[in-house]
Design a protein around this motif. Structure first.
Motif, PDB file in Angstrom:
ATOM      1  N   PHE A   1       2.287   0.971 -19.037  1.00  0.00           N
ATOM      2  CA  PHE A   1       1.099   0.453 -18.843  1.00  0.00           C
ATOM      3  C   PHE A   1       1.292  -1.017 -18.992  1.00  0.00           C
ATOM      4  O   PHE A   1       0.863  -1.649 -18.350  1.00  0.00           O
ATOM      5  N   GLU A   2       1.503  -1.239 -20.275  1.00  0.00           N
ATOM      6  CA  GLU A   2       1.631  -2.847 -20.486  1.00  0.00           C
ATOM      7  C   GLU A   2       2.773  -3.696 -19.727  1.00  0.00           C
ATOM      8  O   GLU A   2       2.659  -4.334 -19.450  1.00  0.00           O
ATOM      9  N   LEU A   3       3.960  -2.817 -19.494  1.00  0.00           N
ATOM     10  CA  LEU A   3       4.859  -3.395 -18.757  1.00  0.00           C
ATOM     11  C   LEU A   3       4.309  -3.742 -17.377  1.00  0.00           C
ATOM     12  O   LEU A   3       4.613  -4.856 -16.764  1.00  0.00           O
ATOM     13  N   ALA A   4       3.765  -2.802 -16.754  1.00  0.00           N
ATOM     14  CA  ALA A   4       2.966  -2.977 -15.463  1.00  0.00           C
ATOM     15  C   ALA A   4       2.130  -4.110 -15.421  1.00  0.00           C
ATOM     16  O   ALA A   4       1.986  -4.958 -14.461  1.00  0.00           O
ATOM     17  N   ARG A   5       1.308  -4.292 -16.727  1.00  0.00           N
ATOM     18  CA  ARG A   5       0.190  -5.461 -16.586  1.00  0.00           C
ATOM     19  C   ARG A   5       1.049  -6.626 -16.726  1.00  0.00           C
ATOM     20  O   ARG A   5       0.686  -7.686 -16.084  1.00  0.00           O
TER      21      ARG A   5
ATOM     22  N   THR B   1       7.876  -2.007  -9.719  1.00  0.00           N
ATOM     23  CA  THR B   1       7.513  -2.955 -11.027  1.00  0.00           C
ATOM     24  C   THR B   1       6.192  -2.927 -11.118  1.00  0.00           C
ATOM     25  O   THR B   1       5.676  -3.623 -12.198  1.00  0.00           O
ATOM     26  N   LEU B   2       5.146  -2.296 -10.494  1.00  0.00           N
ATOM     27  CA  LEU B   2       3.904  -2.183 -10.897  1.00  0.00           C
ATOM     28  C   LEU B   2       3.150  -0.931 -10.923  1.00  0.00           C
ATOM     29  O   LEU B   2       2.185  -0.985 -11.772  1.00  0.00           O
ATOM     30  N   VAL B   3       3.667   0.047 -10.273  1.00  0.00           N
ATOM     31  CA  VAL B   3       3.252   1.474 -10.441  1.00  0.00           C
ATOM     32  C   VAL B   3       3.718   2.053 -11.759  1.00  0.00           C
ATOM     33  O   VAL B   3       5.221   2.144 -11.783  1.00  0.00           O
TER      34      VAL B   3
ATOM     35  N   ASN C   1       3.900  -7.277 -15.204  1.00  0.00           N
ATOM     36  CA  ASN C   1       4.794  -7.547 -14.107  1.00  0.00           C
ATOM     37  C   ASN C   1       3.634  -8.047 -13.099  1.00  0.00           C
ATOM     38  O   ASN C   1       4.124  -8.739 -11.974  1.00  0.00           O
ATOM     39  N   VAL C   2       2.232  -7.934 -13.006  1.00  0.00           N
ATOM     40  CA  VAL C   2       1.516  -8.254 -11.940  1.00  0.00           C
ATOM     41  C   VAL C   2       1.528  -9.650 -11.561  1.00  0.00           C
ATOM     42  O   VAL C   2       1.771  -9.615 -10.291  1.00  0.00           O
TER      43      VAL C   2
ATOM     44  N   ILE D   1       0.967  -1.377  -0.107  1.00  0.00           N
ATOM     45  CA  ILE D   1      -0.073   0.072  -0.065  1.00  0.00           C
ATOM     46  C   ILE D   1       0.878   1.212  -0.002  1.00  0.00           C
ATOM     47  O   ILE D   1       0.651   2.134  -0.753  1.00  0.00           O
ATOM     48  N   THR D   2       1.910   1.285   0.793  1.00  0.00           N
ATOM     49  CA  THR D   2       2.690   2.514   0.999  1.00  0.00           C
ATOM     50  C   THR D   2       3.485   2.728  -0.627  1.00  0.00           C
ATOM     51  O   THR D   2       3.966   3.760  -0.726  1.00  0.00           O
ATOM     52  N   GLY D   3       3.803   1.598  -1.246  1.00  0.00           N
ATOM     53  CA  GLY D   3       4.516   1.634  -2.453  1.00  0.00           C
ATOM     54  C   GLY D   3       3.558   2.273  -3.607  1.00  0.00           C
ATOM     55  O   GLY D   3       4.161   2.771  -4.702  1.00  0.00           O
ATOM     56  N   LEU D   4       2.269   2.602  -3.286  1.00  0.00           N
ATOM     57  CA  LEU D   4       1.436   3.019  -4.326  1.00  0.00           C
ATOM     58  C   LEU D   4       1.714   4.211  -4.838  1.00  0.00           C
ATOM     59  O   LEU D   4       1.358   4.920  -5.563  1.00  0.00           O
TER      60      LEU D   4
END
Length: 462
Positions: free
Chosen positions: A437-441, A419-421, A443-444, A372-375
């Motif tokens: 955004f594609e890279l984030a997806r 790696t996600l934000v 990595n999820v 959460i704090t990483g968001l």
């Protein structure tokens, strides 16, 4: 330590869910982010005109925060374009082409090199150093640019930054907050960092290979920073050889300077960017001679066009998420409760205060609070809070302070460091010419899988 959650907190959480849902559905998030900013501002100030102006101010704040990254990416891309036009890239990648012969070799070689360099200088300068040289090699042997971006991002911003064994910026913050020596946090983090890293990068590799076989990742995406016209005649064979040695030497001297002068993070990135500008200017003058001055400006323009094209979609979402931390006060003003530590940190505290205490629940909670704090996208802003909560849980449980602290640190930095934000992984995405955004997806699934396994392992180590 408790903070009462207000309407601001619930609006923020609601829009996080909306933004994540839109990303999953592959829809644009800009409008949702702007509506979220507007509602937060109206709730805080009660003034519609002031709230409308906050949208613009939040964009300014986001651009200001992202500008160093935009600049270095733009300069590296400008230099890469010139290397391609003159045929220099062909000469420079020849030695690597002999070593990297398959997509699998490209993935693991780039990833491990990224991890090693990032341990010493942090990931952003490492992305700039490796991306410009190794991306064309990887693409040539069949690894899509998205795969290159994943390797650099997961090994660098994931494994290297979450452990931070050499520079020790992250463990110092968490250790101070938990009231224990840095050495204890590092020792406790070693098994967790490598469990998280091995599970994540291996999962990512197999998913990537599966999608490559199915043709779900078009190879054409991989070369967006290339240009179609190559003018190899601009440089003689002798000049190409000279520059092929000079360019690596200059970047090698950067590495020496980083070590000798202890340059890290932004300072190290600035050194890489300045070196790229110098190489671009010198090569342009030698290649184009009397037209070199005009070509330098033209290449700068192309680089900036690329940089802002890549960063443009990210600015609204960055503007929204920055309101979760220190950006709220800078953009909107003093409208949070006095005891608040920022919206994101308040949410982390609230989560930790409503769960029962046990080793298993403690591990799950610290991983959740860290995520959460990483968001907010920095990864570092919330890890002091993670250390404080780990201290509370460990005192209540009676054991496991260092392990809980390390687990929270790993979760915070993998999510927000990141790696996600989306804007946290812009350097790797931009250098490789792929959508953040594609890279984030992509990595999820690997990152969530890694966090689950690491949290389970932590339960046995507490």
């Amino acid at each position: 330590m408790g903070v009462e959650l207000t309407a601001l907190h619930w609006i923020y959480v609601s829009f996080i869910c909306i933004i994540i849902a839109l990303m999953v559905w592959r829809k644009d998030t800009s409008l949702a982010c702007m509506v979220g900013i507007l509602l937060l501002a109206i709730t805080a100030t009660g003034s519609l005109p002031l709230s409308i102006s906050v949208i613009f101010k939040s964009f300014i704040y986001a651009i200001t925060e992202l500008l160093p990254t935009i600049l270095v990416i733009s300069m590296i891309v400008s230099m890469s374009k010139l290397l391609t036009i003159t045929g220099m890239n062909e000469v420079m990648i020849a030695p690597f082409a002999k070593l990297i012969r398959t997509p699998s070799l490209a993935y693991w070689t780039i990833g491990i090199l990224m991890m090693l360099i990032s341990w010493f200088f942090w990931p952003s300068p490492a992305v700039a150093l490796l991306g410009a040289v190794l991306l064309p090699v990887a693409v040539r042997v069949g690894l899509p640019a998205l795969g290159v971006a994943m390797a650099m991002n997961l090994f660098g911003h994931g494994i290297a930054l979450s452990g931070d064994f050499i520079i020790q910026g992250a463990p110092k913050l968490t250790a101070d907050a938990a009231g224990i020596p840095v050495s204890e946090v590092i020792s406790a983090s070693i098994p967790l960092v490598f469990v998280m890293g091995i599970v994540t990068v291996t999962t990512a590799f197999f998913l990537l290979r599966r999608d490559m076989k199915k043709g779900n990742i078009p190879q054409s995406e991989a070369v967006s920073i290339e240009v179609s016209e190559v003018q190899s005649h601009l440089l003689t064979k002798r000049m190409k050889v000279i520059f092929a040695f000079l360019i690596p030497i200059l970047f090698g001297l950067d590495v020496v300077a980083m070590y000798y002068f202890q340059l890290q993070g932004g300072d190290a990135t600035a050194l890489i960017g300045g070196t790229a500008i110098f190489i671009l200017s010198l090569l342009s003058l030698v290649a184009y001679k009397k037209n070199g001055l005009e070509q330098i400006t033209d290449l700068f323009i192309q680089g900036f066009q690329f940089g802002f094209k890549v960063f443009g979609p990210v600015i609204p979402i960055a503007a929204f998420f920055y309101l979760g931390d220190s950006g709220f006060q800078a953009i909107i003003g003093e409208f949070l409760p006095k005891q608040s530590h920022g919206i994101v940190n308040d949410l982390g505290v609230a989560l930790s205060s409503v769960v029962p205490l046990s080793k298993e629940v403690g591990a799950v909670t610290l991983a959740g609070v860290g995520a959460i704090t990483g968001l907010d996208g920095s990864g570092f802003s919330g890890i002091s809070l993670v250390g404080s909560i780990a201290k509370l849980f460990a005192t209540a449980i009676g054991t496991g302070m260092a392990t809980l602290t390390a687990l929270g640190q790993i979760a915070a930095i993998w999510v927000g460091g990141g790696t996600l934000v989306p804007w946290a992984l812009i350097p790797a995405a931009a250098i490789c010419g792929v959508s953040p955004f594609e890279l984030a997806r992509r990595n999820v699934v690997p990152v969530v899988t890694g966090l689950i396994v690491t949290t389970i392992v932590a339960m046995f180590l507490i």
